[in-house]
Design an enzyme around this catalytic site. Structure first.
Site, PDB file in Angstrom:
ATOM      1  N   GLY A  19       0.801  -1.224   0.000  1.00 26.88           N
ATOM      2  CA  GLY A  19       0.000   0.000   0.000  1.00 26.88           C
ATOM      3  C   GLY A  19       0.829   1.266   0.000  1.00 26.88           C
ATOM      4  O   GLY A  19       1.320   1.705   1.043  1.00 26.88           O
ATOM      5  N   THR A  47      -0.025   3.883  -2.884  1.00 28.85           N
ATOM      6  CA  THR A  47      -0.877   4.877  -3.549  1.00 28.85           C
ATOM      7  C   THR A  47      -2.019   5.357  -2.642  1.00 28.85           C
ATOM      8  O   THR A  47      -2.606   4.566  -1.905  1.00 28.85           O
ATOM      9  CB  THR A  47      -1.450   4.266  -4.844  1.00 28.85           C
ATOM     10  OG1 THR A  47      -0.351   3.788  -5.632  1.00 28.85           O
ATOM     11  CG2 THR A  47      -2.237   5.284  -5.640  1.00 28.85           C
ATOM     12  N   ARG A 105      -9.779 -18.141 -40.392  1.00 32.93           N
ATOM     13  CA  ARG A 105     -10.899 -17.324 -40.859  1.00 32.93           C
ATOM     14  C   ARG A 105     -10.776 -17.052 -42.364  1.00 32.93           C
ATOM     15  O   ARG A 105      -9.752 -16.515 -42.820  1.00 32.93           O
ATOM     16  CB  ARG A 105     -10.893 -15.989 -40.089  1.00 32.93           C
ATOM     17  CG  ARG A 105     -11.892 -14.969 -40.564  1.00 32.93           C
ATOM     18  CD  ARG A 105     -13.302 -15.330 -40.181  1.00 32.93           C
ATOM     19  NE  ARG A 105     -14.238 -14.270 -40.502  1.00 32.93           N
ATOM     20  CZ  ARG A 105     -15.546 -14.438 -40.469  1.00 32.93           C
ATOM     21  NH1 ARG A 105     -16.078 -15.607 -40.130  1.00 32.93           N
ATOM     22  NH2 ARG A 105     -16.345 -13.436 -40.761  1.00 32.93           N
ATOM     23  N   GLY A 132     -11.869  -8.798 -36.180  1.00 29.44           N
ATOM     24  CA  GLY A 132     -13.078  -8.150 -36.682  1.00 29.44           C
ATOM     25  C   GLY A 132     -14.147  -8.068 -35.589  1.00 29.44           C
ATOM     26  O   GLY A 132     -13.821  -7.854 -34.415  1.00 29.44           O
ATOM     27  N   GLU A 146       2.985   0.508 -11.715  1.00 29.26           N
ATOM     28  CA  GLU A 146       4.443   0.360 -11.527  1.00 29.26           C
ATOM     29  C   GLU A 146       5.184   1.520 -12.198  1.00 29.26           C
ATOM     30  O   GLU A 146       6.265   1.351 -12.751  1.00 29.26           O
ATOM     31  CB  GLU A 146       4.908  -0.992 -12.086  1.00 29.26           C
ATOM     32  CG  GLU A 146       6.154  -1.554 -11.441  1.00 29.26           C
ATOM     33  CD  GLU A 146       5.904  -2.229 -10.091  1.00 29.26           C
ATOM     34  OE1 GLU A 146       4.793  -2.746  -9.862  1.00 29.26           O
ATOM     35  OE2 GLU A 146       6.829  -2.207  -9.269  1.00 29.26           O
TER      36      GLU A 146
END
Ligand SMILES: Cc1cc2nc3c(=O)[nH]c(=O)nc-3n(C[C@H](O)[C@H](O)[C@H](O)COP(=O)(O)OP(=O)(O)OC[C@H]3O[C@@H](n4cnc5c(N)ncnc54)[C@H](O)[C@@H]3O)c2cc1C
Length: 380
Positions: free
Chosen positions: A124, A126, A269, A340, A364
């Protein structure tokens, strides 16, 4: 020069790839849908020795170096970056400060169970008002007798909801400059005053749980200080080089997954009576995707090799992180296009890779922060 992985690293790669495909892949759909990390994976991976492979054997690690750690992270993130990121934290910023600066007692109490997958780590730093400018955190830890009393808020904390302990960055001496007055303190789950206030909803990395935390008159024994008081910021900045290298492999894992599926799809495809990959426009996209992934992997392995050999690599780590993050974004973007309309459908993995990749240039150290580091290393 030697560009090959060692035999041990190759064996690790084969084993973790097979584990990720057999044991992680079947969990991904549900974990992403429910936004819940499959916590039993920690124990399973711990038992197989896949957590913290870079750690010394005396704490249960495999001494496989950062290169070994990167091999594990790439394979896990190739299957699911959300799950892979929690694993990355367990051998990285969630624990390495304890390994490098903690007491032997702290290592036995937190590192050994973390390697075994018995305890989950979080980190922790931030806060709502302090992101890139980490030194501007407001959380404070006041020493009162045998305790530190912690007050403050943390946000965007990976594994914040499921962690057993968290390394919290907090001011212990406000009279000092930021580089000096910040310390790193261990807080265990269940400590009165430590609360998860919110699990955050995200666009990607859905299987990785991200939380907002509050510390309100949270009292922890002074023995929970990691290393020396006031040196926390230095420890944090030092661990970033390692973090940036491993982070690169999370990006590479995502990009590789998107590339592999796109290559297959371009062969399968058919439109206008032939596979879409037979069109130069599609083939050239795949050629450039392959080139970018190859370059990102070479840069990142170079940085990891420098790190494992005790050589200076702040610049190389930032370059690798920046390039690999951009590669993940570019490659997944192209992959979406090759698929697509199907790429836009949630039943295909491509949209997950695309959403996950967008996080890579943010955590990071954002891409701007990496460029600041590189420029500084260039003497600018
Ligand atoms: C899913 C997720 C998981 C995370 N996990 C953790 C965790 O476990 N523990 C933890 O402590 N943190 C964690 N973080 C926080 C993460 O490290 C921060 O989000 C990151 O450091 C950026 O901070 P910020 O979001 O406040 O953005 P800001 O710092 O506000 O930046 C916003 C924008 O401004 C730019 N910018 C800022 N300063 C400058 C500058 N000087 N020059 C040029 N551009 C600049 C940035 O590059 C960015 O584009 C996590 C974040 C996310 C989203």
């Amino acid at each position: 020069m030697n560009f090959a992985l060692s035999d041990e690293h190759k064996m690790l790669q084969t084993a973790v790839r097979s584990f990720a495909e057999k044991e992680i892949a079947p969990l991904v759909e549900e974990a992403e849908k429910n936004q819940k990390f499959p916590v039993h994976l920690y124990k399973k991976m711990g038992e197989l020795g896949y957590l913290c492979v870079n750690f010394p054997s005396q704490y249960g690690g495999a001494e496989a170096g950062v290169i070994g750690e990167c091999v594990v992270i790439e394979e896990a993130c190739r299957v699911c970056a959300g799950i892979g990121s929690a694993i990355m934290l367990q051998s990285g910023i969630g624990t390495t400060i304890i390994l490098d600066y903690g007491t032997e007692e702290q290592r036995q109490k937190y590192i050994v169970p973390a390697v075994q997958g018995e305890k989950i780590a979080a980190f922790g730093l931030t806060e709502p008002g302090a992101g890139s400018d980490a030194a501007s955190i407001q959380t404070r830890a006041e020493k009162k007798g045998d305790y530190y009393v912690i007050n403050g808020r943390k946000t965007f904390i990976t594994c914040g909801t499921i962690c057993d302990f968290i390394l919290v960055a907090a001011w212990t001496d406000r009279s000092q400059k930021p580089g000096k007055g910040i310390s790193v303190i261990l807080v265990e789950k269940g400590t009165p005053g430590f609360e998860v206030t919110r699990k955050l909803d995200k666009v990607g990395f859905l299987s990785s749980e991200t939380a907002e935390l509050v510390f309100e008159d949270c009292r922890v024994p002074v023995e929970n200080l990691v290393g020396e008081e006031g040196r926390g910021f230095k420890y944090l900045m030092g661990s970033l080089t390692h973090g940036r290298i491993t982070h690169s492999f999370s990006s590479i894992g995502i990009a590789q997954a998107a590339f592999d599926e796109s290559l297959r799809y371009a062969g399968d495809r058919e439109q206008f009576g032939r596979p879409i990959g037979k069109n130069q426009a599609v083939a050239f996209k795949l050629a450039r995707m392959a080139m970018q992934i190859n370059a990102a992997r070479l840069m990142a392995y170079h940085a990891a090799w420098l790190y494992d050999n005790g050589l200076e690599c702040a610049k190389e780590a930032s370059m690798a992180k920046l390039f690999a993050s951009e590669t993940a974004v570019n490659v997944t973007n192209e992959a979406m296009h090759i698929f697509g309309g199907y790429g836009y459908m949630t039943e295909y993995n491509i949209q997950r890779y695309w959403r996950d990749a967008k996080l890579r240039p943010i955590t990071e150290g954002t891409s701007e922060i990496q460029q600041m580091v590189i420029a500084r290393e260039l003497g600018l």
